[in-house]
Design an enzyme around this catalytic site. Structure first.
Site, PDB file in Angstrom:
ATOM      1  N   ARG A 196       6.340  35.349  -5.073  1.00 30.77           N
ATOM      2  CA  ARG A 196       7.108  34.361  -4.310  1.00 30.77           C
ATOM      3  C   ARG A 196       8.599  34.605  -4.557  1.00 30.77           C
ATOM      4  O   ARG A 196       9.013  34.822  -5.695  1.00 30.77           O
ATOM      5  CB  ARG A 196       6.737  32.946  -4.732  1.00 30.77           C
ATOM      6  CG  ARG A 196       5.391  32.537  -4.231  1.00 30.77           C
ATOM      7  CD  ARG A 196       5.112  31.065  -4.562  1.00 30.77           C
ATOM      8  NE  ARG A 196       3.849  30.671  -3.982  1.00 30.77           N
ATOM      9  CZ  ARG A 196       2.673  30.802  -4.579  1.00 30.77           C
ATOM     10  NH1 ARG A 196       2.609  31.310  -5.785  1.00 30.77           N
ATOM     11  NH2 ARG A 196       1.576  30.416  -3.974  1.00 30.77           N
ATOM     12  N   ASN A 206       8.543  31.129   1.256  1.00 30.26           N
ATOM     13  CA  ASN A 206       8.228  29.811   1.813  1.00 30.26           C
ATOM     14  C   ASN A 206       9.536  29.200   2.293  1.00 30.26           C
ATOM     15  O   ASN A 206      10.470  29.016   1.502  1.00 30.26           O
ATOM     16  CB  ASN A 206       7.558  28.934   0.756  1.00 30.26           C
ATOM     17  CG  ASN A 206       6.201  29.479   0.384  1.00 30.26           C
ATOM     18  OD1 ASN A 206       5.319  29.592   1.213  1.00 30.26           O
ATOM     19  ND2 ASN A 206       6.044  29.847  -0.874  1.00 30.26           N
ATOM     20  N   HIS A 247       4.267  41.656 -15.087  1.00 30.28           N
ATOM     21  CA  HIS A 247       5.242  42.576 -14.519  1.00 30.28           C
ATOM     22  C   HIS A 247       4.588  43.477 -13.483  1.00 30.28           C
ATOM     23  O   HIS A 247       3.370  43.618 -13.429  1.00 30.28           O
ATOM     24  CB  HIS A 247       5.913  43.420 -15.613  1.00 30.28           C
ATOM     25  CG  HIS A 247       4.999  44.370 -16.311  1.00 30.28           C
ATOM     26  ND1 HIS A 247       4.377  44.050 -17.499  1.00 30.28           N
ATOM     27  CD2 HIS A 247       4.582  45.624 -15.989  1.00 30.28           C
ATOM     28  CE1 HIS A 247       3.630  45.083 -17.876  1.00 30.28           C
ATOM     29  NE2 HIS A 247       3.739  46.045 -16.973  1.00 30.28           N
ATOM     30  N   GLU A 283       8.537  47.078 -14.710  1.00 29.50           N
ATOM     31  CA  GLU A 283       8.508  48.181 -15.664  1.00 29.50           C
ATOM     32  C   GLU A 283       8.669  49.491 -14.906  1.00 29.50           C
ATOM     33  O   GLU A 283       7.996  49.717 -13.894  1.00 29.50           O
ATOM     34  CB  GLU A 283       7.175  48.166 -16.405  1.00 29.50           C
ATOM     35  CG  GLU A 283       7.024  49.263 -17.423  1.00 29.50           C
ATOM     36  CD  GLU A 283       5.672  49.213 -18.127  1.00 29.50           C
ATOM     37  OE1 GLU A 283       5.588  49.707 -19.251  1.00 29.50           O
ATOM     38  OE2 GLU A 283       4.703  48.682 -17.533  1.00 29.50           O
TER      39      GLU A 283
END
Length: 146
Positions: A9, A66, A80, A123
């Site tokens: 998100r 959103n 991650h 990463e």
């Protein structure tokens, strides 16, 4: 079982796209705007996964924006994303030059961490064997959390 995508998100779609596409180098493969649900989905692939992603719609990152919600907590709790890169030092330098903080520098020639504008840890891993340690990376401290 087959990996399809990871949904993240984002609070500001333009800022997220500047980071993921403009700085990290991912490629947008498709986008969906849903008026009724008031959200936008943007699917991104790493350049070396692009052909496979277009054929099978995987592996991808799905950015979910959103329209009425712009703040999310706990980005670190997400875990991650991880990407393999051809030259960890060159990648980190390009990101730094674009204004991205290297939270965990590639002191070992193999691994680094950065964060998206929404706090998602990313990463970066060196393809193949680690590169020989070199400055300024070797003595660069961690910055923030990763």
């Amino acid at each position: 079982m087959e990996y399809l995508h990871t949904m993240v998100r984002v609070g500001d779609l333009d800022e997220a796209l500047d980071f993921y596409v403009g700085k990290l180098g991912l490629v947008e493969t498709r986008r969906m705007d849903n008026e009724k649900g008031r959200y936008t989905l943007v699917f991104l692939a790493a350049e070396k996964d692009l052909e496979r992603a277009r054929e099978s719609r995987a592996p991808l990152i799905e950015l979910t924006y959103n329209w009425d919600e712009h703040e999310y907590q706990g980005g670190r709790n997400f875990g991650h994303l991880a990407y393999r890169v051809d030259d960890i030092y060159a990648t980190c330098q390009t990101l730094m030059d674009a204004g991205v903080t290297i939270n965990r520098p590639p002191r070992d020639g193999y691994m680094a961490f950065i964060r998206s504008p929404d706090g998602i840890s990313i990463e970066l891993l060196q393809r193949g064997e680690p590169l020989a340690p070199q400055e300024p990376w070797t003595s660069m401290p961690n910055t923030g959390s990763w």
